[in-house]
Motif scaffolding. Structure first.
Motif, PDB file in Angstrom:
ATOM      1  N   TYR A 152      -6.230   4.547  -4.493  1.00 27.45           N
ATOM      2  CA  TYR A 152      -5.234   4.333  -5.843  1.00 27.45           C
ATOM      3  C   TYR A 152      -4.585   3.244  -6.412  1.00 27.45           C
ATOM      4  O   TYR A 152      -4.721   1.408  -5.713  1.00 27.45           O
ATOM      5  N   ILE A 153      -4.126   2.758  -7.687  1.00 27.30           N
ATOM      6  CA  ILE A 153      -3.725   1.927  -8.770  1.00 27.30           C
ATOM      7  C   ILE A 153      -2.299   1.767  -8.611  1.00 27.30           C
ATOM      8  O   ILE A 153      -2.059   3.485  -9.666  1.00 27.30           O
ATOM      9  N   LYS A 165       3.884  10.648  -6.395  1.00 29.49           N
ATOM     10  CA  LYS A 165       4.734  11.646  -7.277  1.00 29.49           C
ATOM     11  C   LYS A 165       3.800  11.925  -7.920  1.00 29.49           C
ATOM     12  O   LYS A 165       4.959  12.876  -8.560  1.00 29.49           O
ATOM     13  N   GLY A 166       3.445  11.063  -8.670  1.00 25.72           N
ATOM     14  CA  GLY A 166       2.876  11.280  -9.551  1.00 25.72           C
ATOM     15  C   GLY A 166       1.535  12.905  -9.930  1.00 25.72           C
ATOM     16  O   GLY A 166       1.110  13.245 -10.906  1.00 25.72           O
ATOM     17  N   ARG A 167       1.374  13.092  -9.059  1.00 22.57           N
ATOM     18  CA  ARG A 167       0.690  14.294  -8.684  1.00 22.57           C
ATOM     19  C   ARG A 167      -0.643  14.664  -9.587  1.00 22.57           C
ATOM     20  O   ARG A 167      -1.212  15.668  -9.973  1.00 22.57           O
ATOM     21  N   MET A 168      -1.211  13.383  -9.442  1.00 19.98           N
ATOM     22  CA  MET A 168      -2.627  13.814 -10.064  1.00 19.98           C
ATOM     23  C   MET A 168      -4.115  13.399  -9.786  1.00 19.98           C
ATOM     24  O   MET A 168      -5.233  13.836  -9.604  1.00 19.98           O
ATOM     25  N   ALA A 169      -3.259  13.825  -7.648  1.00 23.51           N
ATOM     26  CA  ALA A 169      -4.561  12.708  -7.161  1.00 23.51           C
ATOM     27  C   ALA A 169      -4.670  13.067  -5.824  1.00 23.51           C
ATOM     28  O   ALA A 169      -5.308  12.276  -5.040  1.00 23.51           O
ATOM     29  N   ILE A 224       0.470  -0.993  -0.102  1.00 20.12           N
ATOM     30  CA  ILE A 224       0.364   0.405   0.539  1.00 20.12           C
ATOM     31  C   ILE A 224       0.615   1.650   0.017  1.00 20.12           C
ATOM     32  O   ILE A 224       0.467   2.268  -0.735  1.00 20.12           O
ATOM     33  N   SER A 225       1.890   1.290   0.735  1.00 21.10           N
ATOM     34  CA  SER A 225       3.058   2.722   0.607  1.00 21.10           C
ATOM     35  C   SER A 225       3.902   2.825  -0.058  1.00 21.10           C
ATOM     36  O   SER A 225       3.535   3.459  -1.242  1.00 21.10           O
ATOM     37  N   ALA A 226       3.396   1.672  -0.995  1.00 22.23           N
ATOM     38  CA  ALA A 226       4.103   1.761  -2.363  1.00 22.23           C
ATOM     39  C   ALA A 226       3.311   1.843  -3.924  1.00 22.23           C
ATOM     40  O   ALA A 226       3.707   2.686  -4.260  1.00 22.23           O
ATOM     41  N   ILE A 227       2.286   1.635  -3.601  1.00 13.83           N
ATOM     42  CA  ILE A 227       0.870   2.568  -4.488  1.00 13.83           C
ATOM     43  C   ILE A 227       0.642   3.511  -4.373  1.00 13.83           C
ATOM     44  O   ILE A 227       0.680   4.643  -5.168  1.00 13.83           O
ATOM     45  N   TYR A 228       0.565   4.031  -2.690  1.00 11.91           N
ATOM     46  CA  TYR A 228       0.109   5.646  -2.695  1.00 11.91           C
ATOM     47  C   TYR A 228       1.705   6.166  -2.981  1.00 11.91           C
ATOM     48  O   TYR A 228       1.322   7.296  -3.051  1.00 11.91           O
ATOM     49  N   ASN A 229       2.892   5.522  -2.300  1.00 11.06           N
ATOM     50  CA  ASN A 229       3.633   6.788  -2.854  1.00 11.06           C
ATOM     51  C   ASN A 229       3.864   6.806  -4.785  1.00 11.06           C
ATOM     52  O   ASN A 229       4.490   8.410  -5.526  1.00 11.06           O
TER      53      ASN A 229
END
Length: 170
Positions: free
Chosen positions: A89-90, A28-32, A19-24
């Motif tokens: 988050y995906i 970083k993506g700055r979309m959500a 979950i932390s890897a996906i959330y990170n």
């Protein structure tokens, strides 16, 4: 769209690393999210441990968590106890495969079991994928928060969405 065999289940503290890897990725993506500080697996494990009474689900492909959705506390006042503020988050490798819809529908089901009567969220106005996902799952757009926050020095407007869980309305 390619159909991949997935399953969903309730999230557990042991899911913190994925979950932390996906959330990170999302940070970083700055979309959500307006969040800019990356999370550690330990922080996510602790958050999941402390919030076990809240709806939280993961999507799994071949024993790997590829996405998660959760609903946190909307406000602390007792009158809002049945309202959850959700996020999804995906993992970037698994987007556009229908996983978001599977997760959101699973989250709604989990929220219903826990007695929630409403889910709400704020979506960056330019995040068309999330807005379309919410519409496809029965959410309605109820307004726009203008200049709701700054991200990387730029103001961002947020679209407010909500869905009533009618089974839990008296």
């Amino acid at each position: 769209m390619i159909k991949i065999k997935t399953s969903t289940r309730r999230a557990t503290p042991q899911d913190g690393e994925r979950i932390s890897a996906i959330y990170n990725q999302g940070i970083k993506g700055r979309m959500a999210t307006f969040e800019t500080r990356l999370r550690t697996p330990k922080e996510q494990e602790s958050w999941l441990e402390e919030n076990q009474q809240r709806p939280a689900v993961v999507s799994i492909i071949d024993e790997t968590i590829v996405g998660f959705a959760y609903a946190g506390e909307y406000r602390s006042r007792p009158c809002y106890k049945g309202v959850g503020e959700f996020s999804i988050y995906i993992d970037g490798k698994y987007r556009k495969l229908g996983i978001g819809k599977e997760l959101l529908l699973s989250l709604i089901e989990e929220a219903e079991k826990l007695g929630y009567w409403k889910l709400v969220s704020r979506i960056f106005d330019f995040n068309d994928a999330s807005r379309n996902l919410c519409k496809s799952c029965g959410f309605r757009e109820v307004g726009i928060y203008q200049k709701h926050g700054k991200l990387d020095g730029s103001w961002i407007d947020c679209v407010i969405v909500e869905k009533l869980i009618t089974e839990n309305l008296d």
